[in-house]
Motif scaffolding. Structure first.
Motif, PDB file in Angstrom:
ATOM      1  N   VAL A 422      35.986  20.710  90.863  1.00  0.00           N
ATOM      2  CA  VAL A 422      35.594  20.542  89.455  1.00  0.00           C
ATOM      3  C   VAL A 422      36.809  20.854  88.586  1.00  0.00           C
ATOM      4  O   VAL A 422      37.534  21.832  88.797  1.00  0.00           O
ATOM      5  N   GLY A 423      37.042  19.974  87.610  1.00  0.00           N
ATOM      6  CA  GLY A 423      38.148  20.126  86.678  1.00  0.00           C
ATOM      7  C   GLY A 423      39.397  19.406  87.122  1.00  0.00           C
ATOM      8  O   GLY A 423      40.374  19.314  86.373  1.00  0.00           O
ATOM      9  N   GLU A 424      39.398  18.882  88.338  1.00  0.00           N
ATOM     10  CA  GLU A 424      40.574  18.152  88.857  1.00  0.00           C
ATOM     11  C   GLU A 424      40.615  16.749  88.274  1.00  0.00           C
ATOM     12  O   GLU A 424      39.593  16.107  88.063  1.00  0.00           O
ATOM     13  N   PHE A 425      41.870  16.290  88.036  1.00  0.00           N
ATOM     14  CA  PHE A 425      42.060  14.938  87.510  1.00  0.00           C
ATOM     15  C   PHE A 425      42.245  13.972  88.696  1.00  0.00           C
ATOM     16  O   PHE A 425      42.956  14.292  89.659  1.00  0.00           O
ATOM     17  N   ILE A 426      41.542  12.879  88.623  1.00  0.00           N
ATOM     18  CA  ILE A 426      41.662  11.843  89.676  1.00  0.00           C
ATOM     19  C   ILE A 426      42.037  10.518  89.028  1.00  0.00           C
ATOM     20  O   ILE A 426      41.788  10.309  87.830  1.00  0.00           O
ATOM     21  N   VAL A 427      42.658   9.620  89.840  1.00  0.00           N
ATOM     22  CA  VAL A 427      43.088   8.296  89.351  1.00  0.00           C
ATOM     23  C   VAL A 427      42.298   7.214  90.097  1.00  0.00           C
ATOM     24  O   VAL A 427      42.257   7.211  91.336  1.00  0.00           O
ATOM     25  N   THR A 428      41.677   6.336  89.355  1.00  0.00           N
ATOM     26  CA  THR A 428      40.898   5.219  89.951  1.00  0.00           C
ATOM     27  C   THR A 428      41.637   3.912  89.693  1.00  0.00           C
ATOM     28  O   THR A 428      41.877   3.542  88.542  1.00  0.00           O
ATOM     29  N   ARG A 429      42.055   3.221  90.807  1.00  0.00           N
ATOM     30  CA  ARG A 429      42.775   1.945  90.693  1.00  0.00           C
ATOM     31  C   ARG A 429      41.751   0.795  90.728  1.00  0.00           C
ATOM     32  O   ARG A 429      40.917   0.716  91.602  1.00  0.00           O
ATOM     33  N   LEU A 430      41.845  -0.092  89.729  1.00  0.00           N
ATOM     34  CA  LEU A 430      40.984  -1.273  89.625  1.00  0.00           C
ATOM     35  C   LEU A 430      41.802  -2.521  89.923  1.00  0.00           C
ATOM     36  O   LEU A 430      43.007  -2.446  90.201  1.00  0.00           O
ATOM     37  N   LYS A 431      41.130  -3.673  89.797  1.00  0.00           N
ATOM     38  CA  LYS A 431      41.851  -4.933  90.001  1.00  0.00           C
ATOM     39  C   LYS A 431      42.971  -5.048  88.991  1.00  0.00           C
ATOM     40  O   LYS A 431      44.096  -5.433  89.354  1.00  0.00           O
ATOM     41  N   LYS A 432      42.660  -4.689  87.742  1.00  0.00           N
ATOM     42  CA  LYS A 432      43.668  -4.690  86.692  1.00  0.00           C
ATOM     43  C   LYS A 432      43.679  -3.318  86.029  1.00  0.00           C
ATOM     44  O   LYS A 432      42.697  -2.923  85.430  1.00  0.00           O
ATOM     45  N   GLY A 433      44.747  -2.610  86.230  1.00  0.00           N
ATOM     46  CA  GLY A 433      44.903  -1.301  85.597  1.00  0.00           C
ATOM     47  C   GLY A 433      44.317  -0.178  86.413  1.00  0.00           C
ATOM     48  O   GLY A 433      43.835  -0.379  87.525  1.00  0.00           O
ATOM     49  N   LYS A 434      44.350   1.066  85.828  1.00  0.00           N
ATOM     50  CA  LYS A 434      43.811   2.238  86.489  1.00  0.00           C
ATOM     51  C   LYS A 434      43.210   3.183  85.463  1.00  0.00           C
ATOM     52  O   LYS A 434      43.566   3.161  84.288  1.00  0.00           O
ATOM     53  N   LEU A 435      42.307   4.051  85.934  1.00  0.00           N
ATOM     54  CA  LEU A 435      41.605   5.006  85.076  1.00  0.00           C
ATOM     55  C   LEU A 435      41.924   6.419  85.534  1.00  0.00           C
ATOM     56  O   LEU A 435      41.939   6.692  86.762  1.00  0.00           O
ATOM     57  N   VAL A 436      42.182   7.327  84.565  1.00  0.00           N
ATOM     58  CA  VAL A 436      42.395   8.739  84.873  1.00  0.00           C
ATOM     59  C   VAL A 436      41.138   9.499  84.403  1.00  0.00           C
ATOM     60  O   VAL A 436      40.756   9.413  83.244  1.00  0.00           O
ATOM     61  N   SER A 437      40.513  10.208  85.330  1.00  0.00           N
ATOM     62  CA  SER A 437      39.249  10.915  85.016  1.00  0.00           C
ATOM     63  C   SER A 437      39.351  12.366  85.429  1.00  0.00           C
ATOM     64  O   SER A 437      40.164  12.735  86.301  1.00  0.00           O
ATOM     65  N   GLN A 438      38.512  13.244  84.790  1.00  0.00           N
ATOM     66  CA  GLN A 438      38.443  14.657  85.159  1.00  0.00           C
ATOM     67  C   GLN A 438      37.070  14.911  85.720  1.00  0.00           C
ATOM     68  O   GLN A 438      36.060  14.485  85.157  1.00  0.00           O
ATOM     69  N   ILE A 439      37.016  15.659  86.835  1.00  0.00           N
ATOM     70  CA  ILE A 439      35.751  15.925  87.484  1.00  0.00           C
ATOM     71  C   ILE A 439      35.059  17.049  86.741  1.00  0.00           C
ATOM     72  O   ILE A 439      35.598  18.149  86.585  1.00  0.00           O
ATOM     73  N   ILE A 440      33.834  16.740  86.323  1.00  0.00           N
ATOM     74  CA  ILE A 440      33.030  17.726  85.609  1.00  0.00           C
ATOM     75  C   ILE A 440      32.020  18.333  86.546  1.00  0.00           C
ATOM     76  O   ILE A 440      31.759  19.539  86.510  1.00  0.00           O
TER      77      ILE A 440
END
Length: 444
Positions: A422-440
């Motif tokens: 919890v609280g760690e940042f993860i990176v999600t790779r998509l077909k176009k671009g990527k998303l940076v998310s924090q685990i709640i």
């Protein structure tokens, strides 16, 4: 007496008898009957004489019963006899085996002389006899136009086979001019060539009546005929010179008609038999044709272009595989040979082989280059194939299909919840671009 043998009377007479038989043999004689006697034994004994001499004669029973008449004293006769000796009395005599009245006898003698002459010339030889044609359609008849023989022949031919065509060559069959006319008609028939067979004949009669058919001119005309001839003279017991010369002898004119014709019923039976034979032959022929057709059909199937192409394609694939293996083997051998020669060249370097070996090396190099090019081409093809296969299993391909890949702070692909906090940042790779998310929150 000491130098010669002593004979008995019997031996002497026997020797004289043998000498007479061997030296004279059989003779023809004309003479007058005298002292005729016929004892109970059936034998005839008489003397045969002329104006200045006579001779004793004997005619035994087995010969005289065929004479047809009983001789009378004073009668002129013609005899055929063998000169012999009567051993019991030492008298020579004639043993007669044939006797005829003098008139008929002269004709008979003439008949025998001409018969012997023509026989010696070969006119009776079977090698000159022509066979009767198998299918006779036209029959020539040389005979009297008013005689009973013509009527009998026509009646029998009309009854047996009405389809036969008859050509009458009218001629005299008796008299001084008959022989010449008969010979002329035979020649005319051969010139015209309008019939398949000739019947030459007449009805019965005495030897004098039939004499025209014993003339030499008639015999030679019959022998020269190119048309097969049938002699039909007199009755069954009558024989003429024409009978011996002709190709076929018929006992009577009626018998001649039957010889040259086929009975209607027999023809119908033959036609039916031939029809049945033809039908069987046709069935057999059609069966053979069907067998040949099936054979050719099977052969055509085996030799069809498509079949041949398939067979040749299989052969081509076999040859291609064999060629590929041979090339590999050749390449391997040439590589080994090249290495061997290279090592040998390092060890031995004679100047006179440098040029030759250089050319050989260049050839091998060129062959090696060609093989390498082929190998590279094949490797490139395999590389493209493997790249395509790798691309199919690549994550990027997965992204292309709408999926995403998540990476934690350790740059590791997240597959389980235990890999993040919890609280760690993860990176999600998509077909176009990527998303940076924090685990709640983490829900297992």
């Amino acid at each position: 007496m000491q130098g010669s043998s002593i004979l008995s009377i019997k031996d002497l007479n026997q020797m004289v008898k043998e000498l007479l038989c061997d030296a004279i043999g059989q003779v023809w004689l004309i003479g007058e009957i005298s002292n005729f006697s016929r004892p109970s034994s059936g034998h005839w004994y008489f003397s045969l004489k002329d104006d200045s001499a006579q001779v004793r004669c004997a005619m035994f029973r087995n010969s005289n019963f065929r004479a047809g008449f009983t001789p009378q004293n004073g009668q002129q006769v013609l005899v055929r006899a063998t000169v012999t000796l009567y051993e019991a009395r030492g008298e020579y005599q004639l043993v007669i085996d044939k006797i005829q009245p003098a008139g008929a006898g002269l004709l008979q003698q003439k008949f025998e002389q001409l018969k012997q002459k023509l026989s010696d010339e070969g006119l009776f030889d079977p090698m000159y006899k022509q066979p009767l044609p198998e299918n006779i359609r036209t029959i020539g008849i040389i005979t009297s136009s008013t005689g009973a023989a013509l009527h009998d022949i026509c009646q029998i031919l009309k009854r047996r086979d009405p389809s036969l065509h008859l050509i009458i060559y009218p001629t005299q069959v008796q008299g001084n001019e008959a022989a010449g006319q008969i010979a002329k008609m035979i020649q005319i028939a051969n010139i015209r060539q309008e019939c398949d067979v000739l019947i030459i004949g007449r009805g019965g009669g005495s030897l004098e009546d039939l004499w025209s058919f014993n003339e030499e001119i008639v015999a030679r005309a019959i022998f020269s005929s190119k048309i097969p001839t049938v002699s039909a003279v007199g009755h069954e017991i009558d024989f003429t010179i024409a009978d011996f010369v002709a190709d076929v002898r018929a006992a009577t004119p009626s018998a001649a008609a039957e010889l040259v014709s086929h009975d209607n019923l027999d023809q119908i039976k033959r036609i039916q038999a031939k029809e049945q034979h033809l039908s069987m032959a046709m069935d057999y022929y059609l069966m053979q044709c069907r067998e040949k057709l099936n054979k050719w059909h099977h052969l055509l199937q085996t030799q069809h272009p498509q079949t041949k192409l398939e067979k040749q394609l299989n052969q081509l694939l076999t040859y291609r595989h064999s060629l590929y293996e041979n090339i590999q083997q050749y390449f391997f051998k040439q590589s080994n040979r090249y290495n061997f020669l290279d090592r040998r060249l390092l060890r031995v370097s004679p100047q006179n082989n440098i040029t030759y070996l250089g050319q050989l090396v260049r050839q091998k190099q060129q062959q090696l280059i060609n093989l390498i090019d082929q190998k590279l081409t094949k490797s490139q093809h395999q590389f493209v194939l493997q790249t395509s296969q790798l691309n199919n299993v690549s994550p990027l391909a997965t992204l292309e299909r709408g999926y995403s890949v998540t990476i934690n702070q350790n740059n590791t692909v997240v597959r389980r919840c235990e890999q993040v906090t919890v609280g760690e940042f993860i990176v999600t790779r998509l077909k176009k671009g990527k998303l940076v998310s924090q685990i709640i929150e983490i829900n297992e």
